[in-house]
Design a protein around this motif. Structure first.
Motif, PDB file in Angstrom:
ATOM      1  N   GLU A 108       0.823  -1.206   0.000  1.00 18.03           N
ATOM      2  CA  GLU A 108       0.000   0.000   0.000  1.00 18.03           C
ATOM      3  C   GLU A 108       0.860   1.260   0.000  1.00 18.03           C
ATOM      4  OE1 GLU A 108      -3.008   0.292  -0.547  1.00 18.03           O
ATOM      5  OE2 GLU A 108      -4.139  -1.439   0.136  1.00 18.03           O
ATOM      6  N   SER A 109       2.020   1.193   0.643  1.00 15.34           N
ATOM      7  CA  SER A 109       2.891   2.376   0.707  1.00 15.34           C
ATOM      8  C   SER A 109       3.527   2.688  -0.642  1.00 15.34           C
ATOM      9  CB  SER A 109       3.983   2.163   1.754  1.00 15.34           C
ATOM     10  OG  SER A 109       4.918   1.187   1.327  1.00 15.34           O
ATOM     11  N   ARG A 110       3.507   1.722  -1.565  1.00 15.63           N
ATOM     12  CA  ARG A 110       4.122   1.937  -2.881  1.00 15.63           C
ATOM     13  C   ARG A 110       3.089   2.263  -3.953  1.00 15.63           C
ATOM     14  NH1 ARG A 110       7.558  -2.637  -1.239  1.00 15.63           N
ATOM     15  NH2 ARG A 110       6.044  -4.026  -2.192  1.00 15.63           N
ATOM     16  N   SER A 111       1.923   2.708  -3.569  1.00 11.79           N
ATOM     17  CA  SER A 111       0.886   3.024  -4.551  1.00 11.79           C
ATOM     18  C   SER A 111       1.359   4.115  -5.514  1.00 11.79           C
ATOM     19  CB  SER A 111      -0.383   3.503  -3.835  1.00 11.79           C
ATOM     20  OG  SER A 111      -1.318   3.990  -4.783  1.00 11.79           O
ATOM     21  N   PRO A 112       1.136   3.937  -6.825  1.00  9.68           N
ATOM     22  CA  PRO A 112       1.578   4.927  -7.808  1.00  9.68           C
ATOM     23  C   PRO A 112       0.580   6.063  -8.025  1.00  9.68           C
ATOM     24  CG  PRO A 112       0.648   3.054  -8.942  1.00  9.68           C
ATOM     25  CD  PRO A 112       0.568   2.736  -7.471  1.00  9.68           C
ATOM     26  N   TYR A 113      -0.543   6.044  -7.306  1.00  4.41           N
ATOM     27  CA  TYR A 113      -1.610   6.991  -7.606  1.00  4.41           C
ATOM     28  C   TYR A 113      -1.249   8.441  -7.318  1.00  4.41           C
ATOM     29  CZ  TYR A 113      -4.765   3.016  -8.254  1.00  4.41           C
ATOM     30  OH  TYR A 113      -5.359   1.875  -8.712  1.00  4.41           O
ATOM     31  N   GLU A 127      -5.387   5.327  -0.707  1.00  2.48           N
ATOM     32  CA  GLU A 127      -4.270   4.396  -0.575  1.00  2.48           C
ATOM     33  C   GLU A 127      -3.412   4.735   0.640  1.00  2.48           C
ATOM     34  OE1 GLU A 127      -3.775   1.637  -2.431  1.00  2.48           O
ATOM     35  OE2 GLU A 127      -5.698   2.144  -3.336  1.00  2.48           O
ATOM     36  N   GLN A 128      -3.239   6.032   0.910  1.00  4.50           N
ATOM     37  CA  GLN A 128      -2.483   6.425   2.099  1.00  4.50           C
ATOM     38  C   GLN A 128      -3.185   5.971   3.369  1.00  4.50           C
ATOM     39  OE1 GLN A 128      -1.944  10.762   0.917  1.00  4.50           O
ATOM     40  NE2 GLN A 128       0.087  10.348   1.734  1.00  4.50           N
ATOM     41  N   ILE A 129      -4.505   6.142   3.390  1.00  3.52           N
ATOM     42  CA  ILE A 129      -5.270   5.724   4.565  1.00  3.52           C
ATOM     43  C   ILE A 129      -5.275   4.207   4.696  1.00  3.52           C
ATOM     44  CG2 ILE A 129      -7.560   5.726   5.632  1.00  3.52           C
ATOM     45  CD1 ILE A 129      -6.002   8.378   5.781  1.00  3.52           C
ATOM     46  N   HIS A 130      -5.347   3.515   3.556  1.00  9.47           N
ATOM     47  CA  HIS A 130      -5.312   2.048   3.598  1.00  9.47           C
ATOM     48  C   HIS A 130      -4.021   1.564   4.253  1.00  9.47           C
ATOM     49  CE1 HIS A 130      -8.283   1.615  -0.029  1.00  9.47           C
ATOM     50  NE2 HIS A 130      -8.812   2.206   1.030  1.00  9.47           N
ATOM     51  N   GLU A 131      -2.914   2.235   3.926  1.00 10.83           N
ATOM     52  CA  GLU A 131      -1.642   1.845   4.543  1.00 10.83           C
ATOM     53  C   GLU A 131      -1.716   1.977   6.060  1.00 10.83           C
ATOM     54  OE1 GLU A 131       3.045   3.216   4.810  1.00 10.83           O
ATOM     55  OE2 GLU A 131       1.647   4.325   3.525  1.00 10.83           O
ATOM     56  N   GLU A 132      -2.338   3.060   6.544  1.00  7.75           N
ATOM     57  CA  GLU A 132      -2.441   3.258   7.988  1.00  7.75           C
ATOM     58  C   GLU A 132      -3.368   2.239   8.626  1.00  7.75           C
ATOM     59  OE1 GLU A 132      -0.543   5.304   9.814  1.00  7.75           O
ATOM     60  OE2 GLU A 132       0.441   5.524   7.868  1.00  7.75           O
ATOM     61  N   VAL A 133      -4.447   1.882   7.921  1.00  6.12           N
ATOM     62  CA  VAL A 133      -5.365   0.865   8.453  1.00  6.12           C
ATOM     63  C   VAL A 133      -4.646  -0.470   8.581  1.00  6.12           C
ATOM     64  CG1 VAL A 133      -7.471  -0.442   8.015  1.00  6.12           C
ATOM     65  CG2 VAL A 133      -7.421   2.010   7.541  1.00  6.12           C
ATOM     66  N   VAL A 134      -3.937  -0.856   7.530  1.00  8.86           N
ATOM     67  CA  VAL A 134      -3.212  -2.126   7.561  1.00  8.86           C
ATOM     68  C   VAL A 134      -2.101  -2.074   8.598  1.00  8.86           C
ATOM     69  CG1 VAL A 134      -1.825  -3.743   6.215  1.00  8.86           C
ATOM     70  CG2 VAL A 134      -3.781  -2.618   5.158  1.00  8.86           C
ATOM     71  N   ARG A 135      -1.465  -0.897   8.744  1.00 11.65           N
ATOM     72  CA  ARG A 135      -0.436  -0.746   9.773  1.00 11.65           C
ATOM     73  C   ARG A 135      -1.021  -1.023  11.160  1.00 11.65           C
ATOM     74  NH1 ARG A 135       4.102   2.412   9.373  1.00 11.65           N
ATOM     75  NH2 ARG A 135       3.157   3.609   7.665  1.00 11.65           N
ATOM     76  N   GLY A 136      -2.255  -0.501  11.384  1.00  7.06           N
ATOM     77  CA  GLY A 136      -2.904  -0.737  12.673  1.00  7.06           C
ATOM     78  C   GLY A 136      -3.223  -2.203  12.897  1.00  7.06           C
ATOM     79  N   LEU A 137      -3.720  -2.878  11.850  1.00  4.89           N
ATOM     80  CA  LEU A 137      -4.017  -4.309  11.972  1.00  4.89           C
ATOM     81  C   LEU A 137      -2.730  -5.112  12.198  1.00  4.89           C
ATOM     82  CD1 LEU A 137      -6.645  -4.768   9.129  1.00  4.89           C
ATOM     83  CD2 LEU A 137      -7.079  -4.757  11.585  1.00  4.89           C
ATOM     84  N   ALA A 138      -1.670  -4.749  11.461  1.00 11.74           N
ATOM     85  CA  ALA A 138      -0.402  -5.451  11.633  1.00 11.74           C
ATOM     86  C   ALA A 138       0.169  -5.209  13.028  1.00 11.74           C
ATOM     87  CB  ALA A 138       0.594  -4.999  10.568  1.00 11.74           C
TER      88      ALA A 138
END
Length: 367
Positions: A108-113, A127-138
């Motif tokens: 998610e951190s490498r999104s080209p958008y 995509e930036q928020i998705h990275e933070e959500v996944v970071r929280g789950l991880a």
């Protein structure tokens, strides 16, 4: 209004080039693959985590719709996502562990958008928020295995580096193969026992410190006898960090529940949530992990190799193991695995090289 219609590039007059179409079709395939990854991860979880992952999959569906609308008749047949995303899907279906979440976080951190003109600002923000959500789950998974992970990485790495340094240093002095083997085995046992004892003392000391700071359960027996209008219970909560108003409100709530017979010893339970494990379990884990690392440099000597051949094989085996532990650290920390692996390798080989030089000097002086 949909994302695709708000995007300026979708309404431009000139038709997209074949290169753009191929790139957009790649984005479409990746969005479908990423949504599948989140659904696969959700299938291995329950409750809140499952709901969060399904919501992320739905967000990827919105992005998928954007590319479908932009491509129109040029969407073509469904394609496979890139190799990395397909690998994530395979791992998610079979494991669904914190390792997979760490990989998804990096993806998610490498999104080209952010630099893609055909993507909307909203998609890049998603995509930036998705990275933070996944970071929280991880992070939840990392917290669950933090104690074991620490013991595994530190124990195995210490065993690898210290025993390789010992074996190489002894070999450099010019002693016989039997002496090197004996020194390696002695280093394995001494180091493993030292690690186990140190971990036991560390965990026991941490637990004793927490127990010294935890509420005394005997104090709960005084609650029913406190003066409701003038009592010192609020001072207890203020001493533990609450503001005056919050402490007084919490004290009043506790006394009300004591009067109603519904009070439970929640304060003590709250203080004991620290996942520090048991001293004996931590000691055993450290012993085993250290031994598993320390045995690797000794293997060539156990199988009869001698001299330079034994040194090279030991160094090669330890190097592979250091790369593995470094990559695992990188994956779980959300950092670049290759960089962490090379750092681990450089540190280990640096320590071994220093010991080898000292061994040469010592051997020359003795000779």
């Amino acid at each position: 209004m949909s994302e695709s219609t708000t995007n300026g590039s979708a309404s431009r007059q000139e038709p997209p080039s074949q290169r753009e179409l191929r790139r957009w079709r790649g984005y479409l395939a990746d969005e479908r693959a990423e949504a599948a990854v989140y659904r696969d991860l959700a299938g291995r979880r329950s409750g809140e985590e499952r709901d969060i992952l399904l919501a992320l999959a739905e967000a990827e569906k919105r992005h998928e719709s954007h590319w479908i609308a932009l491509l129109g008749d040029d969407a073509g047949k469904p394609q496979h996502g890139d190799l990395r995303t397909r690998l994530l899907g395979w791992l998610a279906r079979r494991f669904g562990s914190v390792f997979v979440l760490a990989l998804v976080q990096r993806a998610e951190s490498r999104s080209p958008y952010a630099t893609e003109r055909a993507a909307t600002e909203r998609m890049a923000a998603d995509e930036q928020i998705h990275e933070e959500v996944v970071r929280g789950l991880a992070a939840r998974g990392r917290n669950r295995l933090s104690g074991t992970f620490r013991a595994a990485v530190f124990g195995a790495n210490d065993g690898l580096v210290s025993n390789l340094a010992l074996v190489i240093g002894m070999s450099a002095t010019g002693v016989g193969n039997g002496v090197v083997l004996a020194a390696g085995l002695a280093g394995l046992l001494a180091g493993a026992l030292s690690m186990g004892a140190g971990e036991y003392v560390s965990v026991r000391s941490q637990r004793e410190l927490l127990e010294a700071s935890s509420p005394n359960p005997a104090a709960d027996d005084a609650l029913p006898h406190l003066d409701v209008d003038a009592n010192e219970l609020a001072l207890v909560y203020r001493a533990r960090g609450m503001e005056v108003g919050e402490a007084e409100a919490h004290a009043a709530d506790v006394l009300a529940r004591v009067g109603a017979g519904t009070y439970e010893r929640e304060a003590r339970a709250a203080m004991e949530h620290e996942a520090i494990g048991t001293g004996l379990g931590a000691a055993l884990s450290s012993f085993c992990f250290f031994a598993s690392g320390a045995v690797i440099p000794v293997l060539p000597y156990l199988f009869g190799l001698q001299g330079v051949a034994a040194l090279l094989v030991a160094a090669l085996l330890v190097g592979v193991a250091l790369l593995g532990t470094g990559a695992v650290v990188g994956l779980l920390s959300g950092g670049p695995p290759l960089r962490r692996a090379l750092r681990q390798l450089a540190i280990g080989y640096g320590a071994a090289a220093a010991t080898y030089v000292l061994g040469l000097l010592f051997g020359a002086n003795v000779g």
